[in-house]
Design a protein around this motif. Structure first.
Motif, PDB file in Angstrom:
ATOM      1  N   UNK A  15      34.438  35.342  39.147  1.00  0.00           N
ATOM      2  CA  UNK A  15      33.459  35.704  40.131  1.00  0.00           C
ATOM      3  C   UNK A  15      32.167  36.210  39.388  1.00  0.00           C
ATOM      4  N   UNK A  16      32.246  36.692  38.358  1.00  0.00           N
ATOM      5  CA  UNK A  16      30.837  37.398  37.960  1.00  0.00           C
ATOM      6  C   UNK A  16      30.254  36.297  37.152  1.00  0.00           C
ATOM      7  N   UNK A  17      30.755  35.276  36.508  1.00  0.00           N
ATOM      8  CA  UNK A  17      30.177  33.980  36.110  1.00  0.00           C
ATOM      9  C   UNK A  17      29.109  33.337  37.195  1.00  0.00           C
ATOM     10  N   UNK A  18      29.939  33.247  38.415  1.00  0.00           N
ATOM     11  CA  UNK A  18      29.161  32.554  39.513  1.00  0.00           C
ATOM     12  C   UNK A  18      28.324  33.506  40.203  1.00  0.00           C
ATOM     13  N   UNK A  19      28.344  34.732  40.229  1.00  0.00           N
ATOM     14  CA  UNK A  19      27.268  35.644  40.548  1.00  0.00           C
ATOM     15  C   UNK A  19      26.364  35.735  39.891  1.00  0.00           C
ATOM     16  N   UNK A  49      47.260  37.098  43.082  1.00  0.00           N
ATOM     17  CA  UNK A  49      47.523  37.816  44.246  1.00  0.00           C
ATOM     18  C   UNK A  49      46.504  37.319  45.388  1.00  0.00           C
ATOM     19  N   UNK A  50      46.260  37.927  46.411  1.00  0.00           N
ATOM     20  CA  UNK A  50      45.405  37.529  47.358  1.00  0.00           C
ATOM     21  C   UNK A  50      44.072  37.656  46.925  1.00  0.00           C
ATOM     22  N   UNK A  51      43.874  38.865  46.457  1.00  0.00           N
ATOM     23  CA  UNK A  51      42.211  39.001  46.087  1.00  0.00           C
ATOM     24  C   UNK A  51      42.080  38.135  44.980  1.00  0.00           C
ATOM     25  N   UNK A  52      42.677  37.767  44.015  1.00  0.00           N
ATOM     26  CA  UNK A  52      42.512  36.856  42.802  1.00  0.00           C
ATOM     27  C   UNK A  52      42.181  35.373  43.510  1.00  0.00           C
ATOM     28  N   UNK A  53      42.954  35.165  44.397  1.00  0.00           N
ATOM     29  CA  UNK A  53      42.791  33.824  45.122  1.00  0.00           C
ATOM     30  C   UNK A  53      41.350  33.628  45.761  1.00  0.00           C
ATOM     31  N   UNK A  54      41.237  34.703  46.465  1.00  0.00           N
ATOM     32  CA  UNK A  54      39.719  34.787  47.061  1.00  0.00           C
ATOM     33  C   UNK A  54      38.536  34.767  46.127  1.00  0.00           C
ATOM     34  N   UNK A  55      38.583  35.517  45.235  1.00  0.00           N
ATOM     35  CA  UNK A  55      37.496  35.549  44.077  1.00  0.00           C
ATOM     36  C   UNK A  55      37.572  34.306  43.341  1.00  0.00           C
ATOM     37  N   UNK A  57      38.460  31.222  44.126  1.00  0.00           N
ATOM     38  CA  UNK A  57      37.974  30.105  45.001  1.00  0.00           C
ATOM     39  C   UNK A  57      36.577  30.350  45.419  1.00  0.00           C
ATOM     40  N   UNK A  58      36.176  31.636  45.715  1.00  0.00           N
ATOM     41  CA  UNK A  58      34.741  31.881  45.923  1.00  0.00           C
ATOM     42  C   UNK A  58      33.825  31.383  44.557  1.00  0.00           C
ATOM     43  N   UNK A  59      34.354  31.917  43.586  1.00  0.00           N
ATOM     44  CA  UNK A  59      33.458  31.524  42.310  1.00  0.00           C
ATOM     45  C   UNK A  59      33.127  30.192  42.068  1.00  0.00           C
ATOM     46  N   UNK A  60      34.312  29.343  42.091  1.00  0.00           N
ATOM     47  CA  UNK A  60      34.235  28.060  41.701  1.00  0.00           C
ATOM     48  C   UNK A  60      33.417  27.079  42.966  1.00  0.00           C
TER      49      UNK A  60
END
Length: 89
Positions: A15-19, A49-55, A57-60
């Motif tokens: 997430x941080x790399x993408x941001x 978990x759900x938050x990890x999946x979301x972060x 997926x969003x990042x890549x």
């Protein structure tokens, strides 16, 4: 080796790399460290978990990194664990 890091650490890093990468997606796509991060996330997808999946997926997706294996792994793991997810507002 993704086994050295927790699913949470990997999702947060992605997430941080993408941001931080922002408009430099072209550099992220070519960076071997981003590819290694995608591979590590792939290994840890069953532990997310759900938050990890979301972060993750969003990042890549945001970084436009070609990682179909990772997205397939996230999809499969999320489908198996969907009963554990809690809705948020």
């Amino acid at each position: 080796d993704g086994g050295r890091f927790s699913a949470r650490n990997l999702a947060t890093t992605a997430h941080r790399v993408a941001k931080l990468g922002g408009r430099r997606r072209d550099l992220l796509r070519r960076d071997p460290r981003v590819r290694a991060l995608a591979d590590a996330c792939l290994q840890r997808a069953p532990d997310m978990d759900a938050q990890h999946f979301a972060n993750t997926s969003w990042a890549f997706a945001t970084a436009s990194v070609d990682a179909p294996g990772l997205f397939d792994a996230i999809t499969g793991a999320a489908q198996r664990r969907v009963g554990e997810f809690n809705p948020q507002n």
